[in-house]
Design a protein around this motif. Structure first.
Motif, PDB file in Angstrom:
ATOM      1  N   ALA A 109       4.436   1.105 -11.551  1.00  0.00           N
ATOM      2  CA  ALA A 109       3.702   1.532 -10.351  1.00  0.00           C
ATOM      3  C   ALA A 109       3.642   0.406  -9.324  1.00  0.00           C
ATOM      4  O   ALA A 109       3.778   0.648  -8.115  1.00  0.00           O
ATOM      5  N   LEU A 110       3.473  -0.809  -9.789  1.00  0.00           N
ATOM      6  CA  LEU A 110       3.416  -1.949  -8.870  1.00  0.00           C
ATOM      7  C   LEU A 110       4.742  -2.180  -8.152  1.00  0.00           C
ATOM      8  O   LEU A 110       4.751  -2.733  -7.049  1.00  0.00           O
ATOM      9  N   THR A 111       5.853  -1.738  -8.728  1.00  0.00           N
ATOM     10  CA  THR A 111       7.143  -1.914  -8.051  1.00  0.00           C
ATOM     11  C   THR A 111       7.317  -0.937  -6.903  1.00  0.00           C
ATOM     12  O   THR A 111       8.082  -1.214  -5.977  1.00  0.00           O
ATOM     13  N   VAL A 112       6.634   0.194  -6.950  1.00  0.00           N
ATOM     14  CA  VAL A 112       6.788   1.202  -5.894  1.00  0.00           C
ATOM     15  C   VAL A 112       5.587   1.269  -4.955  1.00  0.00           C
ATOM     16  O   VAL A 112       5.671   1.870  -3.889  1.00  0.00           O
ATOM     17  N   ASP A 113       4.481   0.653  -5.352  1.00  0.00           N
ATOM     18  CA  ASP A 113       3.261   0.668  -4.539  1.00  0.00           C
ATOM     19  C   ASP A 113       2.592  -0.713  -4.583  1.00  0.00           C
ATOM     20  O   ASP A 113       1.422  -0.847  -4.940  1.00  0.00           O
ATOM     21  N   PRO A 114       3.346  -1.760  -4.225  1.00  0.00           N
ATOM     22  CA  PRO A 114       2.866  -3.133  -4.426  1.00  0.00           C
ATOM     23  C   PRO A 114       1.677  -3.539  -3.567  1.00  0.00           C
ATOM     24  O   PRO A 114       0.970  -4.485  -3.919  1.00  0.00           O
ATOM     25  N   ASP A 115       1.436  -2.857  -2.466  1.00  0.00           N
ATOM     26  CA  ASP A 115       0.342  -3.232  -1.569  1.00  0.00           C
ATOM     27  C   ASP A 115      -0.940  -2.445  -1.810  1.00  0.00           C
ATOM     28  O   ASP A 115      -1.909  -2.610  -1.074  1.00  0.00           O
ATOM     29  N   ASN A 126      -2.105   6.275  -9.130  1.00  0.00           N
ATOM     30  CA  ASN A 126      -0.920   6.840  -9.802  1.00  0.00           C
ATOM     31  C   ASN A 126       0.117   7.226  -8.749  1.00  0.00           C
ATOM     32  O   ASN A 126      -0.109   8.134  -7.951  1.00  0.00           O
ATOM     33  N   PRO A 127       1.289   6.582  -8.729  1.00  0.00           N
ATOM     34  CA  PRO A 127       2.275   6.892  -7.691  1.00  0.00           C
ATOM     35  C   PRO A 127       2.742   8.346  -7.712  1.00  0.00           C
ATOM     36  O   PRO A 127       3.118   8.891  -6.665  1.00  0.00           O
ATOM     37  N   PHE A 128       2.702   8.984  -8.858  1.00  0.00           N
ATOM     38  CA  PHE A 128       3.156  10.372  -8.948  1.00  0.00           C
ATOM     39  C   PHE A 128       2.172  11.345  -8.290  1.00  0.00           C
ATOM     40  O   PHE A 128       2.527  12.481  -8.004  1.00  0.00           O
ATOM     41  N   LEU A 129       0.973  10.882  -8.031  1.00  0.00           N
ATOM     42  CA  LEU A 129      -0.006  11.671  -7.283  1.00  0.00           C
ATOM     43  C   LEU A 129      -0.110  11.193  -5.838  1.00  0.00           C
ATOM     44  O   LEU A 129      -0.940  11.676  -5.089  1.00  0.00           O
ATOM     45  N   ILE A 166       4.514   3.880  -0.288  1.00  0.00           N
ATOM     46  CA  ILE A 166       5.496   4.255  -1.314  1.00  0.00           C
ATOM     47  C   ILE A 166       6.779   4.722  -0.648  1.00  0.00           C
ATOM     48  O   ILE A 166       7.882   4.332  -1.038  1.00  0.00           O
ATOM     49  N   ARG A 167       6.675   5.541   0.383  1.00  0.00           N
ATOM     50  CA  ARG A 167       7.852   6.028   1.096  1.00  0.00           C
ATOM     51  C   ARG A 167       8.665   4.877   1.682  1.00  0.00           C
ATOM     52  O   ARG A 167       9.889   4.882   1.623  1.00  0.00           O
ATOM     53  N   GLU A 168       7.979   3.889   2.240  1.00  0.00           N
ATOM     54  CA  GLU A 168       8.674   2.727   2.804  1.00  0.00           C
ATOM     55  C   GLU A 168       9.365   1.927   1.708  1.00  0.00           C
ATOM     56  O   GLU A 168      10.503   1.489   1.883  1.00  0.00           O
ATOM     57  N   THR A 169       8.682   1.723   0.595  1.00  0.00           N
ATOM     58  CA  THR A 169       9.269   0.986  -0.521  1.00  0.00           C
ATOM     59  C   THR A 169      10.530   1.678  -1.023  1.00  0.00           C
ATOM     60  O   THR A 169      11.528   1.025  -1.327  1.00  0.00           O
ATOM     61  N   LEU A 170      10.479   3.012  -1.086  1.00  0.00           N
ATOM     62  CA  LEU A 170      11.629   3.788  -1.565  1.00  0.00           C
ATOM     63  C   LEU A 170      12.674   4.034  -0.477  1.00  0.00           C
ATOM     64  O   LEU A 170      13.725   4.592  -0.763  1.00  0.00           O
ATOM     65  N   LYS A 171      12.343   3.643   0.747  1.00  0.00           N
ATOM     66  CA  LYS A 171      13.198   3.925   1.913  1.00  0.00           C
ATOM     67  C   LYS A 171      13.434   5.434   2.059  1.00  0.00           C
ATOM     68  O   LYS A 171      14.544   5.903   2.253  1.00  0.00           O
ATOM     69  N   ARG A 211      -6.479  -2.571 -10.747  1.00  0.00           N
ATOM     70  CA  ARG A 211      -6.460  -1.769 -11.975  1.00  0.00           C
ATOM     71  C   ARG A 211      -5.457  -2.327 -12.985  1.00  0.00           C
ATOM     72  O   ARG A 211      -5.732  -2.353 -14.183  1.00  0.00           O
ATOM     73  N   ALA A 212      -4.307  -2.767 -12.505  1.00  0.00           N
ATOM     74  CA  ALA A 212      -3.297  -3.336 -13.410  1.00  0.00           C
ATOM     75  C   ALA A 212      -3.865  -4.559 -14.126  1.00  0.00           C
ATOM     76  O   ALA A 212      -3.639  -4.738 -15.341  1.00  0.00           O
ATOM     77  N   ALA A 213      -4.601  -5.395 -13.416  1.00  0.00           N
ATOM     78  CA  ALA A 213      -5.227  -6.568 -14.043  1.00  0.00           C
ATOM     79  C   ALA A 213      -6.269  -6.134 -15.083  1.00  0.00           C
ATOM     80  O   ALA A 213      -6.350  -6.718 -16.179  1.00  0.00           O
TER      81      ALA A 213
END
Length: 133
Positions: free
Chosen positions: A59-65, A98-101, A108-113, A72-74
């Motif tokens: 999730a952090l790779t697609v929503d790092p900001d 949750n990136p899937f939600l 997320i859209r910018e990260t995925l281009k 939550r990850a910590a």
């Protein structure tokens, strides 16, 4: 048992993730998680597996900001280091992290281009990347 404030979701939704598309389509999977996301925010979600740490890393790779996700990850890493389970979760936490939600998220859209893509296409791409991650 949504009337009891809890829902047992099997492999449809995980903490910070969703199930693989072994059968069915991305549209069907997205529709399923959207139904769960529509439950009251304090609903406890019991998923079938403890994939939380791996899901958090992805999730952090697609929503790092996403500050809520970083925090939550910590918390997840600390809990797992102590042997504390991360299930159940709540609808509120999943909606925030949750990136899937969050396929409509601009970050997320910018990260995925995928700025101009449909929410469904973003969801499908998130799942595809998670499968290979």
């Amino acid at each position: 048992m949504p009337s009891e404030g809890m829902c047992f979701v099997g492999d449809a939704l995980f903490v910070l993730g969703c199930g693989r598309l072994f059968e069915g389509t991305a549209a069907q999977a997205k529709a399923s998680v959207e139904k769960l996301a529509a439950l009251p925010p304090d609903t406890l979600i019991f998923c079938a597996h403890e994939y939380t740490q791996t899901n958090a890393r992805y999730a952090l790779t697609v929503d790092p900001d996403n500050e809520a996700l970083v925090k939550r990850a910590a918390e997840i890493d600390a809990a797992r280091a102590e042997g504390i389970p991360t299930v159940p979760t709540t609808v509120r936490l999943e909606l925030e992290t949750n990136p899937f939600l969050r396929s409509g998220s601009q970050t997320i859209r910018e990260t995925l281009k995928m700025g101009g893509a449909s929410d469904l296409d973003v969801f499908a791409e998130l799942r595809k990347r998670r499968d290979k991650w």
